[in-house]
Each structure stands twice: as structure tokens, then as C-alpha cells.
Design an enzyme around this catalytic site. Structure first.
Site, PDB file in Angstrom:
ATOM      1  N   GLU A  16       0.815  -1.212   0.000  1.00 48.69           N
ATOM      2  CA  GLU A  16       0.000   0.000   0.000  1.00 48.69           C
ATOM      3  C   GLU A  16       0.847   1.260   0.000  1.00 48.69           C
ATOM      4  O   GLU A  16       1.964   1.283   0.523  1.00 48.69           O
ATOM      5  CB  GLU A  16      -1.034  -0.006   1.121  1.00 48.69           C
ATOM      6  CG  GLU A  16      -0.590  -0.140   2.522  1.00 48.69           C
ATOM      7  CD  GLU A  16      -1.796  -0.335   3.448  1.00 48.69           C
ATOM      8  OE1 GLU A  16      -2.541  -1.310   3.257  1.00 48.69           O
ATOM      9  OE2 GLU A  16      -1.977   0.492   4.347  1.00 48.69           O
ATOM     10  N   ARG A 114     -13.194   1.887   9.345  1.00 47.54           N
ATOM     11  CA  ARG A 114     -13.815   2.940  10.146  1.00 47.54           C
ATOM     12  C   ARG A 114     -12.962   4.209  10.155  1.00 47.54           C
ATOM     13  O   ARG A 114     -13.474   5.310  10.093  1.00 47.54           O
ATOM     14  CB  ARG A 114     -14.002   2.453  11.594  1.00 47.54           C
ATOM     15  CG  ARG A 114     -14.820   3.407  12.429  1.00 47.54           C
ATOM     16  CD  ARG A 114     -14.702   3.099  13.899  1.00 47.54           C
ATOM     17  NE  ARG A 114     -13.390   3.476  14.415  1.00 47.54           N
ATOM     18  CZ  ARG A 114     -13.016   3.346  15.676  1.00 47.54           C
ATOM     19  NH1 ARG A 114     -13.854   2.809  16.551  1.00 47.54           N
ATOM     20  NH2 ARG A 114     -11.817   3.719  16.076  1.00 47.54           N
ATOM     21  N   GLN A 236      11.048   2.931  16.114  1.00 44.17           N
ATOM     22  CA  GLN A 236       9.837   2.131  15.882  1.00 44.17           C
ATOM     23  C   GLN A 236       9.669   0.979  16.874  1.00 44.17           C
ATOM     24  O   GLN A 236       8.589   0.413  16.981  1.00 44.17           O
ATOM     25  CB  GLN A 236       9.827   1.622  14.436  1.00 44.17           C
ATOM     26  CG  GLN A 236       9.548   2.754  13.446  1.00 44.17           C
ATOM     27  CD  GLN A 236       9.555   2.314  11.997  1.00 44.17           C
ATOM     28  OE1 GLN A 236      10.173   1.308  11.647  1.00 44.17           O
ATOM     29  NE2 GLN A 236       8.885   3.070  11.138  1.00 44.17           N
TER      30      GLN A 236
HETATM   31  P1  FAD Z   1     -14.490  -1.444  12.833  1.00 46.91           P
HETATM   32  O1  FAD Z   1     -14.564  -2.745  12.170  1.00 46.91           O
HETATM   33  O2  FAD Z   1     -15.665  -0.529  12.729  1.00 46.91           O
HETATM   34  O3  FAD Z   1     -14.182  -1.726  14.381  1.00 46.91           O
HETATM   35  C1  FAD Z   1     -13.796  -0.665  15.255  1.00 46.91           C
HETATM   36  C2  FAD Z   1     -14.015  -1.104  16.693  1.00 46.91           C
HETATM   37  O4  FAD Z   1     -15.410  -1.190  16.960  1.00 46.91           O
HETATM   38  C3  FAD Z   1     -13.453  -2.483  17.036  1.00 46.91           C
HETATM   39  O5  FAD Z   1     -13.022  -2.456  18.369  1.00 46.91           O
HETATM   40  C4  FAD Z   1     -14.651  -3.419  16.871  1.00 46.91           C
HETATM   41  O6  FAD Z   1     -14.541  -4.571  17.692  1.00 46.91           O
HETATM   42  C5  FAD Z   1     -15.798  -2.517  17.324  1.00 46.91           C
HETATM   43  N1  FAD Z   1     -17.050  -2.759  16.599  1.00 46.91           N
HETATM   44  C6  FAD Z   1     -17.196  -3.052  15.289  1.00 46.91           C
HETATM   45  N2  FAD Z   1     -18.519  -3.160  14.977  1.00 46.91           N
HETATM   46  C7  FAD Z   1     -19.194  -2.920  16.128  1.00 46.91           C
HETATM   47  C8  FAD Z   1     -20.581  -2.863  16.457  1.00 46.91           C
HETATM   48  N3  FAD Z   1     -21.524  -3.101  15.537  1.00 46.91           N
HETATM   49  N4  FAD Z   1     -20.917  -2.564  17.747  1.00 46.91           N
HETATM   50  C9  FAD Z   1     -19.970  -2.328  18.685  1.00 46.91           C
HETATM   51  N5  FAD Z   1     -18.635  -2.375  18.426  1.00 46.91           N
HETATM   52  C10 FAD Z   1     -18.258  -2.648  17.163  1.00 46.91           C
HETATM   53  N6  FAD Z   1      -7.000   4.081   8.922  1.00 46.91           N
HETATM   54  C11 FAD Z   1      -7.069   5.212   8.172  1.00 46.91           C
HETATM   55  O7  FAD Z   1      -7.434   6.273   8.685  1.00 46.91           O
HETATM   56  N7  FAD Z   1      -6.764   5.181   6.839  1.00 46.91           N
HETATM   57  C12 FAD Z   1      -6.371   4.051   6.207  1.00 46.91           C
HETATM   58  O8  FAD Z   1      -6.119   4.069   4.995  1.00 46.91           O
HETATM   59  C13 FAD Z   1      -6.250   2.849   6.974  1.00 46.91           C
HETATM   60  N8  FAD Z   1      -5.856   1.685   6.410  1.00 46.91           N
HETATM   61  C14 FAD Z   1      -5.794   0.546   7.166  1.00 46.91           C
HETATM   62  C15 FAD Z   1      -5.394  -0.656   6.563  1.00 46.91           C
HETATM   63  C16 FAD Z   1      -5.336  -1.842   7.306  1.00 46.91           C
HETATM   64  C17 FAD Z   1      -4.898  -3.129   6.628  1.00 46.91           C
HETATM   65  C18 FAD Z   1      -5.672  -1.812   8.691  1.00 46.91           C
HETATM   66  C19 FAD Z   1      -5.611  -3.087   9.511  1.00 46.91           C
HETATM   67  C20 FAD Z   1      -6.066  -0.641   9.293  1.00 46.91           C
HETATM   68  C21 FAD Z   1      -6.128   0.556   8.555  1.00 46.91           C
HETATM   69  N9  FAD Z   1      -6.527   1.773   9.122  1.00 46.91           N
HETATM   70  C22 FAD Z   1      -6.597   2.917   8.364  1.00 46.91           C
HETATM   71  C23 FAD Z   1      -6.790   1.855  10.572  1.00 46.91           C
HETATM   72  C24 FAD Z   1      -8.284   1.674  10.933  1.00 46.91           C
HETATM   73  O9  FAD Z   1      -9.044   2.710  10.362  1.00 46.91           O
HETATM   74  C25 FAD Z   1      -8.364   1.718  12.459  1.00 46.91           C
HETATM   75  O10 FAD Z   1      -7.714   0.600  13.009  1.00 46.91           O
HETATM   76  C26 FAD Z   1      -9.753   1.902  13.064  1.00 46.91           C
HETATM   77  O11 FAD Z   1      -9.584   2.211  14.460  1.00 46.91           O
HETATM   78  C27 FAD Z   1     -10.651   0.678  12.999  1.00 46.91           C
HETATM   79  O12 FAD Z   1     -11.080   0.423  11.734  1.00 46.91           O
HETATM   80  P2  FAD Z   1     -11.980  -0.885  11.419  1.00 46.91           P
HETATM   81  O13 FAD Z   1     -12.433  -0.760  10.034  1.00 46.91           O
HETATM   82  O14 FAD Z   1     -11.268  -2.105  11.832  1.00 46.91           O
HETATM   83  O15 FAD Z   1     -13.222  -0.603  12.412  1.00 46.91           O
END
Ligand code: FAD
Length: 307
Positions: A16, A114, A236
Site C-alpha cells: 500500500e 472505520r 519504531q
Molecule cells: P471497525 O470494524 O468498525 O471496528 C472498530 C471497533 O469497533 C473495534 O473495536 C470493533 O470490535 C468494534 N465494533 C465493530 N462493529 C461494532 C458494532 N456493531 N458494535 C460495537 N462495536 C463494534 N486508517 C485510516 O485512517 N486510513 C487508512 O487508509 C487505513 N488503512 C488501514 C489498513 C489496514 C490493513 C488496517 C488493519 C487498518 C487501517 N486503518 C486505516 C486503521 C483503521 O481505520 C483503524 O484501526 C480503526 O480504528 C478501525 O477500523 P476498522 O475498520 O477495523 O473498524
């Protein structure tokens, strides 16, 4: 080509890149990508920078341009691109416009996230924004069925064809109270249509193996792609575990703390990543996904050693 289909084939190579800082040229991204082409990347992800706020509460993005960068890479290299789509910083309406742009551009593979937004500990969606990645998946699924915001009925001639991946956390997401709870939420994302998972970085392969096993036990059957970050700087050793919630194994921690220069730390990081990659390939992972960001040199060295 449909990404969900390609990733079933063999151990692939993907990475990425970050959009340039506001005002910088896109040439810097091409300079990151060019040295990696010899390893036949099957897809390239483009991150979306989370929003920040100035002293007056005005929303800012230091690295805008994910959609345009994705389109430029797609056309220059003819390699599938995967822009990251965030809940944070976007209303549902703004998200719909981004998705419509991507649909017109023929970019159909997305990583649905998210984001962290203005307050990492207590995520705040925009007013009328999506709160969790699963809600964003539902919005995309509606569009795949021809249903846009404000529509009461789907229109079968207006369907999009997005294919979505989501994030998974072998060492649990920082805000989840347990790994089991986090995996339940991951399952909800898969049930909502996610076709594969890309993990957060980890340095201990056993954490990934245990995570995959737990996911399979709760019925998550989609491919789980390990995300790998080679350590490149002495700092890091503390920064990565703090920001990304991933523990450094004792041996790696000790070797990094013994380094006197960043060049020494990069050597240790490269050797560790090669060891990780070789073991993961042996385990049969679908792809190795590299958090390259803006500097490809370490990943080039690693890829030469493993492919
Ligand atoms: P979610 O899946 O929404 O989960 C977030 C939290 O809420 C978790 O603790 C989960 O257990 C909980 N949860 C989920 N659904 C529910 C529900 N229905 N009710 C209650 N709790 C719930 N960030 C950026 O800003 N830009 C990027 O480009 C980016 N790229 C990434 C790429 C990868 C491969 C990874 C692993 C992460 C990346 N991130 C990026 C970071 C990511 O946005 C953060 O880790 C964020 O805090 C969580 O995103 P998520 O999509 O996993 O959230």
C-alpha cells in the site's frame, strides 16, 4: 479482474501507498511503485488519510486525493487498485459521492474501514456518517443492489459492483474489550459482504496463526491476508507497538534496542520480515501485503529474498 477471485490463486505480493502530501506531485508515488513492479504486485492499496481539525474546529486532510491517485495508478500500470474508504470524516452523502466517482472510474475493489478520526479513544462519526465499518459495508451493499440514499426502492439498472475487504486485528483492535468480541464484530463485517480480511501489522507469526484459527472456529471462511511492516528505524521499537497495538517478540525487541543507528535497525527489521514472510508462505497465506508507505527499498530487498 475481481480481487476476491485473484487472491484465491497463490501467495501474492501486494502493498500500500499513501497519497502525496497536499501540494506535492504524484511522481513520488510512481517512484515508490516502479521498483516493486518486478515482483508482479497483484494489487496496490491507496490509503485514505484520516481527517484532522485545526484550532477553529475546521476539518483538514493532509493527504487528500485517494480517488485520483487510485485512478492514476490503475491507468498507468493496469494493476488492480484498492482505495481505502473510511467512515471517519465523511457523511454518508459524501461517501456516496466518492463511491459514485469510483464506479464511473471502473474502480470496484475497496478496503472498507472505520478510521480513527478526531478522537482515537472515542471515535466520533460525522453527523449522519457511518459509525462502524459494518455500516459502511451496508451502504455499499445497498448501492450494489441499486439503492442510493433517499431511495425507497432499489433501481435494478443502477447497481454498482463493489467488492470489499476489511481490516482484522490478530492482537485485537485497541478499543475492543477482548479478542473474541473483536472477532465477533469481524464476523459481522464478513456477514455484511466483506470478501477478504487484511490484518493489522504483527511481528509474531504465532499471533496470526492463532487469529486465523479463532476466525475459522466462529465460521469466518474468507481469505485472511497478513499485513507486514518491516521495522525501518530505531524509534519504531516503541512507536509501532504503541500506535498499532502489536507486541514485539523479545528477540526482535532486544536486537532493535542494541542498534546504534537507523541503518542497523533497518537491517534487523529486514531480516525479521524475511523470516516472517518465509514462515507465512510455508503456512499457505493467500498474499503478503506490505505496508510500504513511501519507501520501497526495504520491501524490494525482502521481496528479492523471498520470491
Ligand atoms: P471497525 O470494524 O468498525 O471496528 C472498530 C471497533 O469497533 C473495534 O473495536 C470493533 O470490535 C468494534 N465494533 C465493530 N462493529 C461494532 C458494532 N456493531 N458494535 C460495537 N462495536 C463494534 N486508517 C485510516 O485512517 N486510513 C487508512 O487508509 C487505513 N488503512 C488501514 C489498513 C489496514 C490493513 C488496517 C488493519 C487498518 C487501517 N486503518 C486505516 C486503521 C483503521 O481505520 C483503524 O484501526 C480503526 O480504528 C478501525 O477500523 P476498522 O475498520 O477495523 O473498524
Amino acid at each position: 479482474m475481481d480481487l476476491a477471485k485473484i487472491i484465491k490463486r497463490k501467495t501474492m505480493f501486494s502493498f500500500e501507498v499513501l497519497p502525496p502530501l497536499k501540494g506535492r506531485s504524484i511522481e513520488g508515488i510512481y517512484k515508490t511503485i516502479d521498483p516493486l513492479l518486478e515482483f508482479y504486485p497483484q494489487f496496490i492499496n491507496i490509503t485514505t488519510h484520516c481527517e484532522q481539525y485545526d484550532a477553529n474546529g475546521k476539518r483538514l486532510r493532509k493527504r487528500p486525493g485517494t480517488v485520483a491517485v487510485a485512478s492514476a495508478i490503475h491507468h498507468k500500470y493496469n494493476i488492480p487498485v484498492v482505495p481505502h474508504i473510511l467512515c471517519g470524516g465523511f457523511t454518508r452523502e459524501e461517501t456516496e459521492y466518492v463511491l459514485i466517482d469510483l464506479h464511473y472510474l471502473g474502480i470496484t475493489n475497496l478496503l472498507v474501514l472505520r478510521g480513527d478520526g478526531r478522537n482515537k479513544e472515542h471515535f466520533q462519526p460525522e453527523e449522519n456518517g457511518n459509525r462502524y465499518a459494518v455500516e459502511l459495508l451496508h451502504q455499499i451493499d445497498d448501492m450494489n443492489h441499486g439503492k442510493y440514499l433517499g431511495d425507497t426502492e432499489p433501481n435494478s439498472s443502477a447497481k454498482t459492483s463493489f467488492s470489499c475487504g476489511v481490516a482484522g486485528y490478530p492482537e485485537k483492535h485497541y478499543s475492543a474489550s477482548s479478542l473474541d468480541e473483536d472477532i465477533q464484530h469481524l464476523k459481522e463485517k464478513v456477514d455484511a459482504g466483506a470478501q477478504y480480511i487484511v490484518t493489522q501489522m504483527f511481528f509474531d507469526n504465532q499471533k496470526y496463526f492463532d487469529f486465523v484459527e479463532k476466525c475459522r472456529k466462529v465460521g469466518i471462511t474468507v481469505p485472511i491476508i497478513p499485513g507486514i511492516k518491516p521495522v525501518g528505524f530505531m524509534s519504531q521499537v516503541d512507536v509501532l507497538p504503541r500506535i498499532f497495538g502489536c507486541e514485539m517478540p523479545q528477540e526482535l525487541d532486544k536486537n532493535l534496542r542494541a542498534c546504534k543507528t537507523d541503518a542497523d535497525a533497518a537491517k534487523v527489521g529486514t531480516e525479521w520480515a524475511i523470516y516472517q514472510a518465509k514462515e507465512l508462505i510455508q503456512y499457505g497465506v493467500p498474499s503478503l501485503h506490505w505496508f510500504t508507505y513511501s519507501d520501497p527499498s526495504q520491501v524490494v530487498e525482502i521481496a528479492k529474498a523471498i520470491y
